[in-house]
Design an enzyme around this catalytic site. Sequence first.
Site, PDB file in Angstrom:
ATOM      1  N   LEU A 179      49.521 -45.097  -3.531  1.00  0.00           N
ATOM      2  CA  LEU A 179      49.170 -46.512  -3.467  1.00  0.00           C
ATOM      3  C   LEU A 179      48.045 -46.655  -2.448  1.00  0.00           C
ATOM      4  CD1 LEU A 179      52.704 -48.231  -3.308  1.00  0.00           C
ATOM      5  CD2 LEU A 179      51.239 -47.981  -5.325  1.00  0.00           C
ATOM      6  N   ASP A 180      47.145 -47.594  -2.703  1.00  0.00           N
ATOM      7  CA  ASP A 180      46.099 -47.864  -1.715  1.00  0.00           C
ATOM      8  C   ASP A 180      46.731 -48.230  -0.373  1.00  0.00           C
ATOM      9  OD1 ASP A 180      44.145 -47.490  -3.629  1.00  0.00           O
ATOM     10  OD2 ASP A 180      43.986 -49.625  -4.113  1.00  0.00           O
ATOM     11  N   LYS A 181      45.999 -48.005   0.685  1.00  0.00           N
ATOM     12  CA  LYS A 181      46.502 -48.281   2.030  1.00  0.00           C
ATOM     13  C   LYS A 181      47.042 -49.702   2.145  1.00  0.00           C
ATOM     14  CE  LYS A 181      44.922 -48.755   6.830  1.00  0.00           C
ATOM     15  NZ  LYS A 181      43.759 -48.723   7.742  1.00  0.00           N
ATOM     16  N   THR A 183      48.073 -51.724  -0.240  1.00  0.00           N
ATOM     17  CA  THR A 183      49.032 -52.122  -1.274  1.00  0.00           C
ATOM     18  C   THR A 183      50.430 -51.738  -0.819  1.00  0.00           C
ATOM     19  OG1 THR A 183      47.409 -51.839  -3.040  1.00  0.00           O
ATOM     20  CG2 THR A 183      49.725 -51.802  -3.684  1.00  0.00           C
ATOM     21  N   ARG A 279      42.783 -53.749  -9.489  1.00  0.00           N
ATOM     22  CA  ARG A 279      41.746 -54.436  -8.728  1.00  0.00           C
ATOM     23  C   ARG A 279      40.470 -54.590  -9.555  1.00  0.00           C
ATOM     24  NH1 ARG A 279      41.523 -50.975  -3.333  1.00  0.00           N
ATOM     25  NH2 ARG A 279      40.119 -52.651  -2.652  1.00  0.00           N
TER      26      ARG A 279
END
Length: 353
Positions: A179-181, A183, A279
Site C-alpha cells: 500500500l502507498d505510504k 494509504t 488514484r
Amino acid sequence: MSTEPRRDIPKGETHRITVGPALRGERLDRAIASSLPELSRSRVQALLGAGRVQVDGKPGRASLRLKGGETLSVTVPPPEPARVLVDGRPGRPALRLKGGEALEVSVPPPEPAIPEPEDLPLTILYEDRDLLVLDKPAGLVVHPAAGHARGTLVNALLHHVSGLSGVGGVLRPGIVHRLDKETSGCLVVAKNHAALQALQRAFQDRTVEKTYLAIVHGHPPETGRLETLHSRHPRDRKRFTGRTKTGKPAVTTWRVRSRLHGAALLEVGLETGRTHQIRVHLSEMGHPLLGDALYGGTRKGDARVKAVQARLGRQALHAWKLAFPHPRTGKVVRCEAPIPTDLRAAIESLERP
C-alpha cells in the site's frame, strides 16, 4: 548472450518469481523490474547480461515474452569491493604520487541495509501460522527504501514474527502486496515461502477481493467501471497514467456510498492491482482523491473542502476490505479494517447539513 549457463557466477540472494496472468505477454526484463522494484531497470539488464536470470532453469533473454506459469530465478550477487587503479595497476594506500598519473576509482553501488527488527505497534486483524492481515496506518512505509531505513512495517514484522527474515528475500520478507505510504488499511503478510507463493498467485490470478473507501472531489455518477491500459507517465516519472496506447490492463469499479459537500464517499473495487491505479483512474475521470497532491487533488475544492483536506494531510484512501483463499486450506479469509479516525472526521466535516 551465450546459451550455456555461466559457471563462474558467485552465489548471492536468489529471488524466485512465478509468472501469473498479470505478467503474461510481458518482456522478461520488465517483468523482473515490476516484481522486484528494489532493482533498477539498468540493474536488471546487468543481471540478465551476466547470466544471473533463469527461466524454468534456462538462461533468460531480456526480450523474451512470458507465456505465464514460468518460474523465474534472479540471483543478485554480493557487491564487489571498491577498487583504485593507478595507471591501470592496483594502488596502495601508502603510494606517493609523482604527478601525471591516471587514477581510476571504481565505487560499487550502495548495498541496501538489511532491515533490523523493531518493537513497533501493529494492529492485527487476523493471524495464523501461515499469514497475518494488518491494518496499516497512514504514514507507515511498508519496506525500507531510500530515506526510510528504519521505522517501516518490515522492521515491525521482523520483531513480531519469528523466522520471517528471508521469506521472499531479506529486504521485503513476507510482503505479498503493498500500500502507498499514505494509504491505510488491510495488508496481508506471508509467514513462510509456501504461503507467500500461494498468495502471490492469488493476486496474480485475481482471486483476491479488494475494496477501498475513497473521498473524491465532486459528484461522480452513482456507479461506474473504468477499464484502461496503465503505464508510467511519459513526462513525470513519479506518476502513472491510463491515457496510453501501451501498458497493462487496469480495471476499477465504484459506487457512491454518500454525497458530501463538494465531494463524495466512494466504495471502490479493484479487479487489477496496478501502482497508483485508483488514484490515476479517479483523477483522470475528473474526481481526484482529496489530499492527493501528486494527482491534482489538492488543487480542487472550495474553502470548506480545502480546509478539510488540509486537516487530513494525506490522500483520502483506505483499503477497507480484503478477501482471499487461504494458502493452506483454500477457505476464504475475509478481513475489514475500520475507517480510521482522520477519514471519519473528514467525512463528518463534509456531510450535508
